[in-house]
Enzyme design. Structure first.
Site, short mmCIF file in Angstrom:
data_model
loop_
_atom_site.label_atom_id
_atom_site.label_comp_id
_atom_site.label_asym_id
_atom_site.label_seq_id
_atom_site.Cartn_x
_atom_site.Cartn_y
_atom_site.Cartn_z
N GLU A 1 0.91 -1.29 0.02
CA GLU A 1 0.01 0.02 -0.10
C GLU A 1 1.03 1.14 0.07
O GLU A 1 1.33 1.49 1.10
CB GLU A 1 -0.97 -0.15 1.26
N CYS B 1 -1.84 9.35 2.19
CA CYS B 1 -1.54 8.85 0.90
C CYS B 1 -2.29 9.10 -0.17
O CYS B 1 -2.19 9.26 -1.11
CB CYS B 1 -1.65 7.16 1.10
P1 NAD Z 1 8.41 4.79 4.87
O1 NAD Z 1 8.32 4.07 3.60
O2 NAD Z 1 9.76 5.64 5.16
O3 NAD Z 1 8.48 3.74 6.22
C1 NAD Z 1 7.35 3.04 6.17
C2 NAD Z 1 7.82 1.90 7.24
O4 NAD Z 1 8.70 1.15 6.78
C3 NAD Z 1 8.33 2.48 8.47
O5 NAD Z 1 7.77 1.57 9.59
C4 NAD Z 1 9.57 2.11 8.45
O6 NAD Z 1 10.24 2.26 9.72
C5 NAD Z 1 9.83 0.93 7.65
N1 NAD Z 1 10.96 0.61 6.83
C6 NAD Z 1 11.82 1.59 6.26
N2 NAD Z 1 12.86 0.93 5.67
C7 NAD Z 1 12.54 -0.45 5.79
C8 NAD Z 1 13.36 -1.62 5.39
N3 NAD Z 1 14.24 -1.33 4.51
N4 NAD Z 1 12.56 -2.66 5.50
C9 NAD Z 1 11.43 -2.73 6.26
N5 NAD Z 1 10.79 -1.93 6.56
C10 NAD Z 1 11.51 -0.51 6.59
O7 NAD Z 1 6.96 5.41 4.70
P2 NAD Z 1 6.45 6.66 5.56
O8 NAD Z 1 7.23 7.89 5.50
O9 NAD Z 1 6.37 6.19 7.11
O10 NAD Z 1 5.06 6.63 5.19
C11 NAD Z 1 4.76 7.85 4.18
C12 NAD Z 1 4.34 7.08 2.98
O11 NAD Z 1 3.46 6.12 3.15
C13 NAD Z 1 3.90 7.77 1.93
O12 NAD Z 1 4.55 7.43 0.73
C14 NAD Z 1 2.48 7.57 1.77
O13 NAD Z 1 1.82 7.84 0.72
C15 NAD Z 1 2.40 5.84 2.04
N6 NAD Z 1 1.04 5.57 2.74
C16 NAD Z 1 0.41 4.88 1.99
C17 NAD Z 1 -1.09 4.52 2.35
C18 NAD Z 1 -1.87 3.42 1.58
O14 NAD Z 1 -2.92 3.07 1.97
N7 NAD Z 1 -1.67 3.13 0.27
C19 NAD Z 1 -1.39 4.77 3.54
C20 NAD Z 1 -0.60 5.73 4.36
C21 NAD Z 1 0.77 6.09 4.10
#
Ligand code: NAD
Length: 524
Positions: A240, A274
């Site tokens: 997502e 998002c």
């Molecule tokens: P992010 O990708 O930086 O982090 C998301 C999660 O991934 C965090 O818990 C982080 O610690 C973890 N993570 C980071 N690197 C990792 C790795 N190598 N392996 C495993 N886990 C890892 O995103 P963010 O800044 O927390 O959130 C913002 C993003 O999320 C935006 O792009 C937004 O659009 C998206 N989002 C999507 C939805 C949806 O329903 N499609 C909903 C909310 C947010």
């Protein structure tokens, strides 16, 4: 594996982004503890899966009751740690989670029920089948900071109701909310739902544990890393990701409604959503009036304390990215219509205010048109007509969702059918997230797999086809030996099915039956 070697912080800082003040420190989970959590989850998984769906729902409703008992604490923590207005913590996070939980409590048993497939055709061909839906085992859920409560529960819900155990890694940016989620899961049997805390390295250790299924909600960049790591174990993933959602304002739109709905769609959660509107395509004939209404209403928004309309940003990296997109756009010729770097509450001691910002005169080479801003910036883009709007909405960037604003519901639905996105709303934006009975998810850069609805629940089960030979007293035509009669029987069967006219079909039937009878007699 290679990607789990990176070290992360030992302690996570919980910070109030309205003031920059530290609220608490939360210890990060070690890699060894992550592996232990997955091992415990795996140990209890068969027992959890063995309960029927109603039995699990009966246990899981304690989570909903726990939310009810701790509502004020949950809302305060979300609002403080995210800089989010209380009204948004109540609606988009807690109400959303409760509605989704209730939906699963009421419907999971129906959606997971064994299904009969093939009907009369299955019987005619001698193999009626059923599909059983079985949980994967241990789901690793990795969630972001923008709706840290609502999205953690959105990942937990379908995975748990479907019969999996879950290890959740919430975002390191909002560890206080992570602790709240841990506490509301406490009534569940040990190991059924565990929270591990930490940065990307802890998420990577969880993916690499390995789990049987990953549910990832976050950015496309991290999504790519997780997909690559999960591929080492062939672990399936629900992705997502983000969006650069378009709103299309048609020439016949109710402009009062459109300006109110788009204002909210662009600036809810200070744009850190998002499905936030990040591009407004307005038909030229109504563009001036629409912009006037939007800017007038924007001027009436209150940004500040937890009872205001617009909060602060949640963490510094995001603030920097918004500031960069705004200055890049202005530097390349965009016109600032509202907000910008000098507007909004003053930042001191690390607070993260950014005023709702509207620009026009954008071009495709600007950062704000190429990449998700994920903050309070929206461009207004004038177009000649709805066709141009749809073409540009589809071509200029990617949509997780989109919206079409028109007085004609029928035309709106027809236009919606031409927009490339995971969900398109008419005279509303992003609301299908709250329509928990409908699938939610992206296409292309905005992800794959679904949450919500029957499809969302089915992401967390795999199907097992059970076929029963309906005529065990009769040997199969395709068994040995392969003689002339067998070939004739196949040839005439194909003729009876594939011939274009009824007369030709019927001509094959006697020969098919005769050769079938002879062939079966000779089967070993
Ligand atoms: P992010 O990708 O930086 O982090 C998301 C999660 O991934 C965090 O818990 C982080 O610690 C973890 N993570 C980071 N690197 C990792 C790795 N190598 N392996 C495993 N886990 C890892 O995103 P963010 O800044 O927390 O959130 C913002 C993003 O999320 C935006 O792009 C937004 O659009 C998206 N989002 C999507 C939805 C949806 O329903 N499609 C909903 C909310 C947010």
């Amino acid at each position: 594996m290679a990607q789990t070697k990176a070290r992360g912080p030992r302690k996570l800082r919980s910070v109030n982004p309205r003031t920059g003040e530290q609220l608490a420190e939360v210890p990060a989970t070690t890699k060894a503890e992550v592996l232990d959590s997955v091992a415990v989850a795996r140990k209890v998984a068969p027992e959890w899966a063995a309960l029927d769906a109603r039995g699990r729902a009966h246990i899981l409703k304690a989570v909903r009751h726990n939310i009810y008992s701790h509502l004020d604490e949950i809302v305060e923590t979300i609002s403080l740690e995210c800089g989010k207005p209380r009204a948004e913590a109540l609606s988009a996070e807690v109400l959303q989670a409760v509605v989704s939980w209730l939906y699963l409590e009421r419907t999971a048993h129906r959606h997971l029920r064994e299904e009969r497939l093939g009907g009369p055709i299955g019987y005619a061909l001698g193999l009626p089948t059923k599909a059983q839906y079985r949980p994967y085992g241990v789901v690793g859920a990795i969630t972001p900071w923008n709706y840290p409560f609502g999205l953690a529960l959105a990942a937990l819900g379908p995975a748990l109701f479907a019969g999996n155990t879950v290890v959740l890694k919430p975002s390191e940016v909002t560890p206080g909310v992570g602790e709240i989620v841990r506490s509301i899961l406490e009534p569940l049997p040990v190991g059924v739902a565990t929270v591990v805390q930490g940065a990307g390295n802890v998420g990577a250790a969880l993916v690499d544990a390995p789990c049987d299924k990953i549910c990832f909600i976050g950015s496309p960049e991290t999504g790519r890393k997780i997909a690559a790591a999960a591929a080492q174990h062939l672990t399936p993933v629900v992705m997502e990701l983000g969006g650069k959602d378009a709103a299309i304002v048609c020439a016949d739109a109710d402009l009062d409604l459109a300006s109110s709905g788009i204002l909210w769609g662009a600036f809810v959660n200070a744009g850190q959503t998002c499905a936030a509107i990040e591009r407004i395509y307005v038909v030229d004939s109504v563009a001036d009036e629409f912009s006037g209404l939007l800017l007038d209403k924007l001027g009436r928004l209150r940004q500040g304390a937890s009872d205001s309309d617009v909060g602060s940003l949640t963490f510094k990296k995001q603030w920097d990215s918004v500031a960069r997109h705004v200055s890049d756009a202005i530097g390349k010729g965009a016109r600032l219509l509202a907000g910008g770097p000098d507007a909004g509450p003053e930042n001191k001691n690390g607070s993260l205010w950014y005023a709702p910002t509207v620009v026009d005169g954008v071009s495709e080479d600007m950062e704000a048109m190429k990449h998700e801003t994920f903050g309070p910036l929206v461009p207004i883009i004038r177009v000649q007509d709805e066709d141009e709007a749809i073409r540009r909405a589809n071509e200029e960037s990617f949509n997780l969702t989109a919206s079409v604003w028109t007085r004609s519901g029928r035309r709106g639905v027809a236009l919606a059918g031409r927009v490339k996105a995971g969900a398109v709303a008419v005279n509303a934006h992003g609301e299908s997230w709250g329509a928990v009975w409908a699938p939610w998810g992206g296409v292309g850069e905005s992800g794959y797999g679904r949450l919500n609805g029957r499809l969302g629940l089915h992401e967390f089960v795999y199907s097992v086809t059970i076929g029963r030979n309906a005529t065990p007293g009769i040997k199969r035509l395709w068994w040995f030996p392969y003689d002339d009669a067998t070939e004739d029987a196949f040839r005439h069967s194909i003729g009876a099915l594939a011939a274009p006219g009824l007369k030709e079909k019927l001509e094959h039937v006697p020969a098919a039956l005769d050769s079938l009878r002879r062939a079966l007699k000779a089967k070993l």
